[in-house]
Design a protein around this motif. Structure first.
Motif, PDB file in Angstrom:
ATOM      1  N   GLU A  69       0.824  -1.209   0.000  1.00  0.00           N
ATOM      2  CA  GLU A  69       0.000   0.000   0.000  1.00  0.00           C
ATOM      3  C   GLU A  69       0.858   1.259   0.000  1.00  0.00           C
ATOM      4  OE1 GLU A  69      -3.364   2.191   2.829  1.00  0.00           O
ATOM      5  OE2 GLU A  69      -2.970   0.045   3.055  1.00  0.00           O
ATOM      6  N   HIS A  70       1.945   1.245   0.760  1.00  0.00           N
ATOM      7  CA  HIS A  70       2.825   2.414   0.823  1.00  0.00           C
ATOM      8  C   HIS A  70       3.536   2.634  -0.507  1.00  0.00           C
ATOM      9  CE1 HIS A  70       2.261   1.042   4.968  1.00  0.00           C
ATOM     10  NE2 HIS A  70       2.436   2.294   5.327  1.00  0.00           N
ATOM     11  N   ILE A  71       3.925   1.552  -1.158  1.00  0.00           N
ATOM     12  CA  ILE A  71       4.588   1.685  -2.452  1.00  0.00           C
ATOM     13  C   ILE A  71       3.615   2.216  -3.499  1.00  0.00           C
ATOM     14  CG2 ILE A  71       5.653   0.352  -4.332  1.00  0.00           C
ATOM     15  CD1 ILE A  71       6.936  -1.370  -2.099  1.00  0.00           C
ATOM     16  N   ASP A  72       2.374   1.773  -3.442  1.00  0.00           N
ATOM     17  CA  ASP A  72       1.356   2.330  -4.337  1.00  0.00           C
ATOM     18  C   ASP A  72       1.216   3.834  -4.124  1.00  0.00           C
ATOM     19  OD1 ASP A  72       0.828  -0.103  -5.508  1.00  0.00           O
ATOM     20  OD2 ASP A  72      -0.938  -0.531  -4.275  1.00  0.00           O
ATOM     21  N   THR A  73       1.316   4.266  -2.875  1.00  0.00           N
ATOM     22  CA  THR A  73       1.225   5.695  -2.567  1.00  0.00           C
ATOM     23  C   THR A  73       2.374   6.461  -3.202  1.00  0.00           C
ATOM     24  OG1 THR A  73       0.096   5.284  -0.463  1.00  0.00           O
ATOM     25  CG2 THR A  73       1.230   7.399  -0.698  1.00  0.00           C
ATOM     26  N   VAL A  74       3.589   5.907  -3.150  1.00  0.00           N
ATOM     27  CA  VAL A  74       4.741   6.578  -3.755  1.00  0.00           C
ATOM     28  C   VAL A  74       4.581   6.668  -5.269  1.00  0.00           C
ATOM     29  CG1 VAL A  74       7.245   6.451  -4.117  1.00  0.00           C
ATOM     30  CG2 VAL A  74       6.282   5.922  -1.868  1.00  0.00           C
ATOM     31  N   ILE A  75       4.078   5.605  -5.883  1.00  0.00           N
ATOM     32  CA  ILE A  75       3.820   5.644  -7.328  1.00  0.00           C
ATOM     33  C   ILE A  75       2.810   6.736  -7.652  1.00  0.00           C
ATOM     34  CG2 ILE A  75       2.837   4.373  -9.274  1.00  0.00           C
ATOM     35  CD1 ILE A  75       3.987   1.824  -8.023  1.00  0.00           C
ATOM     36  N   ASP A  76       1.760   6.828  -6.849  1.00  0.00           N
ATOM     37  CA  ASP A  76       0.743   7.863  -7.057  1.00  0.00           C
ATOM     38  C   ASP A  76       1.351   9.260  -6.939  1.00  0.00           C
ATOM     39  OD1 ASP A  76      -2.153   8.663  -7.298  1.00  0.00           O
ATOM     40  OD2 ASP A  76      -1.710   9.549  -5.340  1.00  0.00           O
ATOM     41  N   LEU A  77       2.282   9.438  -5.997  1.00  0.00           N
ATOM     42  CA  LEU A  77       2.956  10.732  -5.862  1.00  0.00           C
ATOM     43  C   LEU A  77       3.745  11.070  -7.127  1.00  0.00           C
ATOM     44  CD1 LEU A  77       4.323  10.480  -2.201  1.00  0.00           C
ATOM     45  CD2 LEU A  77       2.424  11.900  -3.005  1.00  0.00           C
ATOM     46  N   ALA A  78       4.443  10.085  -7.688  1.00  0.00           N
ATOM     47  CA  ALA A  78       5.202  10.321  -8.917  1.00  0.00           C
ATOM     48  C   ALA A  78       4.270  10.706 -10.059  1.00  0.00           C
ATOM     49  CB  ALA A  78       6.010   9.082  -9.278  1.00  0.00           C
ATOM     50  N   GLU A  79       3.122  10.066 -10.130  1.00  0.00           N
ATOM     51  CA  GLU A  79       2.153  10.392 -11.182  1.00  0.00           C
ATOM     52  C   GLU A  79       1.593  11.798 -10.995  1.00  0.00           C
ATOM     53  OE1 GLU A  79      -0.496   7.110 -10.721  1.00  0.00           O
ATOM     54  OE2 GLU A  79       0.652   5.797 -12.086  1.00  0.00           O
ATOM     55  N   GLN A  80       1.359  12.186  -9.746  1.00  0.00           N
ATOM     56  CA  GLN A  80       0.904  13.551  -9.487  1.00  0.00           C
ATOM     57  C   GLN A  80       1.977  14.561  -9.875  1.00  0.00           C
ATOM     58  OE1 GLN A  80      -1.063  14.384  -5.633  1.00  0.00           O
ATOM     59  NE2 GLN A  80      -1.043  12.172  -5.291  1.00  0.00           N
ATOM     60  N   ALA A  81       3.222  14.272  -9.521  1.00  0.00           N
ATOM     61  CA  ALA A  81       4.323  15.184  -9.844  1.00  0.00           C
ATOM     62  C   ALA A  81       4.463  15.369 -11.343  1.00  0.00           C
ATOM     63  CB  ALA A  81       5.624  14.649  -9.255  1.00  0.00           C
TER      64      ALA A  81
END
Length: 212
Positions: A69-81
């Protein structure tokens, strides 16, 4: 009929044990890192070794369950960036948010910065994040926000360096990594990066060598 009556409680007990082991393992790894042993987890959870091996036969099974779940969150942050109009703002926002998550869990930070303990899940995450970061870097170079020759490997190096400061100062100065990040980003933005750019495999070497 008798079996049907006792099966649901057994399944509930098994799930409670699984969740207890996950909570215990996460708490231990958040403070001590990934080297926490199965013996330590079982002892802290008050379960037997057989219980943890039944739920998580391989250590990678446990890491995937703990951190997916935490890794999915980091991926989502990269997509937002990647959607930022200002590429440099997107890059700095992403790296700071990622490190904030790592600051809350030493285990997660070690997982993201050390691929020789990483699971296929983490490697896929890096594969998804790297092109997003590369796109932001290319845009920042075109906008004059980064020197020509800046690469994802440079940001991987900044991640590893600041993460090292974070791990070394967790007990004594838990916010020192923020200052280290500002120093690393300022240095990168104004660095002389003339000469040959590092090959893409440099990113793998940066992370792989962290635990050697």
């Amino acid at each position: 009929m008798y079996v049907a009556e006792i099966d649901p409680p057994l399944r509930r007990d098994a799930e409670r044990n699984r969740q207890l082991l996950l909570r215990t393992a996460y708490d231990l790894m958040a403070s001590a890192g990934l080297d926490v042993s199965y013996e330590d987890i079982a002892r802290a959870a008050g379960t037997g070794m057989g219980t943890i091996y039944r739920r998580f036969p391989q250590r990678q099974d446990l890491l995937d369950a703990l951190f997916s779940e935490h890794i999915d969150t980091v991926i989502d942050l990269a997509e937002q960036a990647a959607r930022y109009d200002d590429a440099w703002a997107g890059l700095t926002w992403f790296l700071e948010r990622q490190l904030e998550i790592e600051a809350k869990s030493r285990g997660l930070g070690e997982l993201l910065r050390s691929r020789n303990q990483a699971t296929a899940l983490v490697q896929r995450a890096h594969e998804r994040m790297t092109p997003l970061v590369a796109g932001l870097i290319a845009r920042a170079v075109r906008a004059g926000q980064l020197p020509a020759g800046a690469t994802p490997a440079d940001f991987a190096a900044a991640h590893v360096m600041v993460g090292g400061v974070m791990d070394a100062s967790r007990a004594s100065a838990p916010q020192l990594w923020r200052r280290a990040l500002r120093i690393a980003l300022a240095g990168l933005r104004h660095a002389d990066l003339s000469g040959d750019s590092p090959d893409d495999v440099v990113i793998d070497h940066l992370y792989n060598d962290q635990k050697n």
